[in-house]
Design an enzyme around this catalytic site. Structure first.
Site, PDB file in Angstrom:
ATOM      1  N   GLY A  45     -26.832   3.880  96.284  1.00  0.00           N
ATOM      2  CA  GLY A  45     -27.052   5.013  95.500  1.00  0.00           C
ATOM      3  C   GLY A  45     -28.413   4.870  94.743  1.00  0.00           C
ATOM      4  N   CYS A  46     -28.426   3.744  93.845  1.00  0.00           N
ATOM      5  CA  CYS A  46     -29.518   3.249  93.081  1.00  0.00           C
ATOM      6  C   CYS A  46     -30.828   3.168  93.802  1.00  0.00           C
ATOM      7  CB  CYS A  46     -28.993   2.057  92.268  1.00  0.00           C
ATOM      8  SG  CYS A  46     -27.576   2.213  91.307  1.00  0.00           S
TER       9      CYS A  46
END
Length: 150
Positions: A45-46
């Site tokens: 996600g990051c």
């Protein structure tokens, strides 16, 4: 979580990036500043979030924005993350969580039934005078730039 809201003065933070350079709010006077907090470097996600911001970096620049990523990762981890994906913006290595705490994005989280304390993925858009223009707590990692550049 964060009690900061649109119209509030942004915290007078100071943090060190992946190369040991200090960044503080006053460095960005006269520019709009996007401070995006993410849980951990090199996680799916990051990575999606930071890559979307990277891919739209020229759009941010033309609108007088500077970008600053923040997590509690070490400077070494941030440097590897930045180099691997060629991010054109600094990543603060906020190991003591001073910037994270100043913005109020540290707190209880749940993942797969377990509770723990961690960073809540949150983005703050700060205007040229240091006033918070927007707080985005429902970050869509793959299209985050369009959430900011409405």
């Amino acid at each position: 979580m964060t009690t900061l809201k649109k119209g509030d003065q942004a915290p007078q933070f100071s943090g060190v990036d992946q190369d040991g350079n200090t960044h503080q709010l006053s460095d960005y006077a006269g520019k709009k500043l996007v401070v995006f907090f993410y849980p951990k470097a090199n996680t799916p996600g990051c990575t999606a979030e930071a890559c979307d911001l990277r891919d739209n970096f020229a759009r941010f620049e033309t609108q007088n924005y500077a970008l600053l990523g923040v997590s509690a990762d070490s400077a070494k981890a941030q440097a590897k993350f930045k180099d691997k994906y060629e991010f054109p913006f600094p990543l603060l290595a906020d190991e003591d969580k001073s910037v994270i705490q100043a913005f109020g994005v540290w707190g209880p989280k749940k993942f797969m039934g377990k509770e723990y304390d961690g960073i809540h993925r949150t983005t703050f858009v700060i205007d040229e005078k240091g006033v918070i223009e927007d707080v985005i707590s429902d970050v869509k990692t793959k299209v985050h730039a369009s959430q900011i550049l409405k």
